[in-house]
Design a protein around this motif. Sequence first.
Motif, short mmCIF file in Angstrom:
data_model
loop_
_atom_site.label_atom_id
_atom_site.label_comp_id
_atom_site.label_asym_id
_atom_site.label_seq_id
_atom_site.Cartn_x
_atom_site.Cartn_y
_atom_site.Cartn_z
N LYS A 106 110.61 15.99 -104.28
CA LYS A 106 111.44 16.61 -103.24
C LYS A 106 110.97 18.01 -102.85
O LYS A 106 110.97 18.38 -101.67
CB LYS A 106 112.90 16.67 -103.72
CG LYS A 106 113.87 17.18 -102.66
CD LYS A 106 115.31 17.06 -103.11
CE LYS A 106 115.64 18.04 -104.22
NZ LYS A 106 117.07 18.04 -104.56
N GLU A 107 110.49 18.76 -103.82
CA GLU A 107 110.08 20.14 -103.53
C GLU A 107 108.85 20.21 -102.62
O GLU A 107 108.58 21.25 -102.01
CB GLU A 107 109.82 20.91 -104.82
CG GLU A 107 108.79 20.28 -105.75
CD GLU A 107 109.40 19.30 -106.72
OE1 GLU A 107 108.73 18.98 -107.72
OE2 GLU A 107 110.55 18.83 -106.46
N LYS A 139 116.78 17.28 -95.62
CA LYS A 139 118.25 17.33 -95.67
C LYS A 139 118.81 16.06 -96.32
O LYS A 139 119.73 16.13 -97.14
CB LYS A 139 118.81 17.49 -94.25
CG LYS A 139 118.73 18.89 -93.70
CD LYS A 139 119.57 19.07 -92.45
CE LYS A 139 118.99 18.30 -91.28
NZ LYS A 139 119.75 18.55 -90.02
N GLU A 186 118.26 16.28 -100.04
CA GLU A 186 119.20 17.25 -100.64
C GLU A 186 120.59 16.64 -100.77
O GLU A 186 121.21 16.72 -101.83
CB GLU A 186 119.25 18.51 -99.77
CG GLU A 186 118.03 19.40 -99.89
CD GLU A 186 118.15 20.33 -101.09
OE1 GLU A 186 118.80 21.39 -100.96
OE2 GLU A 186 117.61 19.99 -102.16
N HIS A 187 121.08 16.05 -99.70
CA HIS A 187 122.43 15.45 -99.74
C HIS A 187 122.48 14.30 -100.75
O HIS A 187 123.48 14.15 -101.47
CB HIS A 187 122.80 14.92 -98.34
CG HIS A 187 123.03 15.99 -97.32
ND1 HIS A 187 123.77 17.13 -97.58
CD2 HIS A 187 122.62 16.10 -96.01
CE1 HIS A 187 123.81 17.89 -96.49
NE2 HIS A 187 123.11 17.28 -95.53
N LYS A 196 122.92 15.40 -104.28
CA LYS A 196 124.24 15.96 -104.57
C LYS A 196 125.36 14.92 -104.39
O LYS A 196 126.53 15.23 -104.59
CB LYS A 196 124.51 17.15 -103.66
CG LYS A 196 123.54 18.30 -103.86
CD LYS A 196 123.79 19.41 -102.82
CE LYS A 196 122.78 20.54 -102.97
NZ LYS A 196 122.97 21.59 -101.93
N TYR A 244 115.71 9.52 -103.34
CA TYR A 244 115.96 10.86 -103.88
C TYR A 244 117.37 10.99 -104.47
O TYR A 244 117.89 12.08 -104.63
CB TYR A 244 115.76 11.91 -102.78
CG TYR A 244 114.30 12.03 -102.36
CD1 TYR A 244 113.40 12.74 -103.15
CD2 TYR A 244 113.84 11.41 -101.21
CE1 TYR A 244 112.06 12.84 -102.78
CE2 TYR A 244 112.50 11.51 -100.82
CZ TYR A 244 111.63 12.22 -101.61
OH TYR A 244 110.30 12.31 -101.25
#
Length: 778
Positions: free
Chosen positions: A17-18, A105, A108-109, A112, A136
């Motif tokens: 992801k990074e 995005k 990231e979502h 989480k 992810y």
Amino acid sequence: MIDRRQIYQDFQAAFPKERLVKMTLTQYTNLERQNSFCYWVESKTYDLGSIWGGSSYKFGIYEYRNKPNKNDSRIVSNDKYAWYNKYDKQTADEAFAIVRSTIFKIAEHAGKGELEAIEKIDELGDAYKWKIAFLYSDETLIPVYKRDMLVKLASYFGMSVTNKTKISDLQRFLIEQKGEKDLFEFYEELLNIVNELDSSNMEHKIWLYAPGENASKWDVCLSQNIMCIGWDDMGNLLEYSSKKEMATKLQDIYGKPGSSFKNDSLALWEFAYEMQVGDIVIVKKGQNQIIGRGIVKSDYTFDDSFSDFKHVRKMQWTNVGEWETVGKNVQKTLTDITKQPDSVKSLEKLFENKSQKQYWWLVASPKIWSFSKTPVGEIQDYTLYNDSGNQRRVFQNFIDAKEGDVVIGYEATPVKQVVAIAEIAKSADGQKIYFKKIESLLNPVDYSVIKDIPGLSGMEFLKNKNGSFFKLTKDEYNILMKLIRGGNPMHNPQYSETIFLDNVFIKSDEYNKLRNLLLAKKNVILQGAPGVGKTYSARRLAYSIIGEEDRTKIEFIQFHQNYSYEDFVMGYKPKEDGGFELRRGVFYNFCRKAQSDPDKKYFFIIDEINRGNMSKIFGELLMLIEKDYRGEKHQIRLAYNDEYFFVPENLYIIGMMNTADRSLAMIDYALRRRFSFFDMVPGFDSDGFKKYQENLDCDAFNRVIDAIKALNVEIAKDDSLGKGFCIGHSYFCNQESIDDMWLGNVIEYDIAPMLREYWFDNDKKFKEETDKLLSLIK
């Protein structure tokens, strides 16, 4: 068994992801089918849920091979990329910035658990964005991305679904059903549920399919697990609303407004719109052969990353082999044969017992017995108990093996190679199992190659080498067979005396003399002037004796002044990391290959044989190439390693030498005594060349050939030259049509320099003969 978690981890390693925020456009999409983000998400992680189907538009931006339809208002393009018009960006870099930001995005979502936020993202299509989210999500989502499949599964588990039910709600409900189960085990259950639901609700069609002319795309289909068809200039077939519209486009593409293109448009329409997931596809080759069977696993897609045959569907190939059909196959690329029950029954019967075939890996210890030396066709028994009376390791494998199963034959240390293919001849009888060797591998496959292939990492043998009889999965077997067939092709074109005489311009009686001479003497040198076709003839002479164009039975090398015994037989060579190692040479290896296949003839071809130092190159083997010193009874000990070695009786040596090369000394006696010499002469008077000349139907060509024949008479009479300097026919061959410019170039740049060398001390003669030839085409 597919290791889905390993695929998941491999993706994470390739695109953590990074790194997404720094991903370049080339890393995101390119036409190299192995390393882009798009290729990973759609193809390399296919077993983590399919988003296959549709077009490349779903990626937001993509590199294309064929220019997109300019009338498609959804897409903007430059000379390399196409992207969504809705992004309202003028350059590819600007458009990709939106795509990259969106992907980050989503990741990231997903990490989480913010599924509602993912739901609101509309820059990318639903299936694509939800697969990115899964990749992810740290395994907190279900690897199902298409709404209809999610609805089907949620309904099965009792959820009341409406048109307003969101994908995020469907995902959460299914995750609840998973409970404490492993995610990928649960996913396997979900796939089985979908298959059962589909099977109960749909009658699948049966299709007969040709993977290119003479099955030219079959290897691609197998390696990629796809089926594919041509007509690439049509672009994405989902852009057409009817067969008529497709036919009109085909008329435009091929410039044939009067042609109906009925069959072509039907095949394209059926492939894109009527074929369904779960349908059965039977693969044909030519008029009387079936080579495979499979199940359709995806919707249609137009995959521009392929160089050709870009209309694609994912497949699960259940049967691969060769079966002869009773009647002739239809000629079309794709045919729905569902309503031909007799044909379907006949074809499906071919696969009976084949679908139950199993695959095994049998280890032979060369200290006890040799797989490579076992004759083809011989039945060998193998005990189920070792010398101590104990069951052999993985004893169940011996019990499970059935007659007809395929066996990959591997020889252990020091050979460490796959050397043969066999089959189970008789199931275990309580004490022994029986197998029959069906093929020797002329080019064995090294263990060092096998152990580094990711798809073979789960092999029973690689996990624990203690034992002798190991199970192979179908996928493992297919990978191994692809390796094996890379160096050991199954079929070669037939080659006969008739084909030889059509290809090589010598007379029939001369061919028979040459053939019989080689078979009797075993060593022949073709000698003649440049252009008489010595090299061309040597290969085809070998093919004509073998009966087919089998390149595995021919080795071709060229001698030169620095060629040595170390290159030819064996010698010490430097290693990359320093020091030296003993390496076997080309003649040694080819002799060993011929020894392992004593019933077939092998041909070792040496160009420019008189340029090498024969005594230096052959060393102690110079005697062994003689006809009377062939075979194991005449074996001798090699100089470098004291190994016993012999030149097999089924090996034939063909040398070539140029009689017009003044720079070479007379050939030495050692070579002359061991070879017969055959004069290759210009073939202008052969039936083959006359037929070639007649087909060209060119007056200028005929005049030049007559002049060359007359010039050859002059050369043969010249005391300083002779027949060995005559001009060969090959300078004038391999043309479909002739013009004056081509003829002039041959005379001026091929023939004239040779004449200059012939009459280097007679400028008048050189100019006279050259001008005479050039005048014939003016």
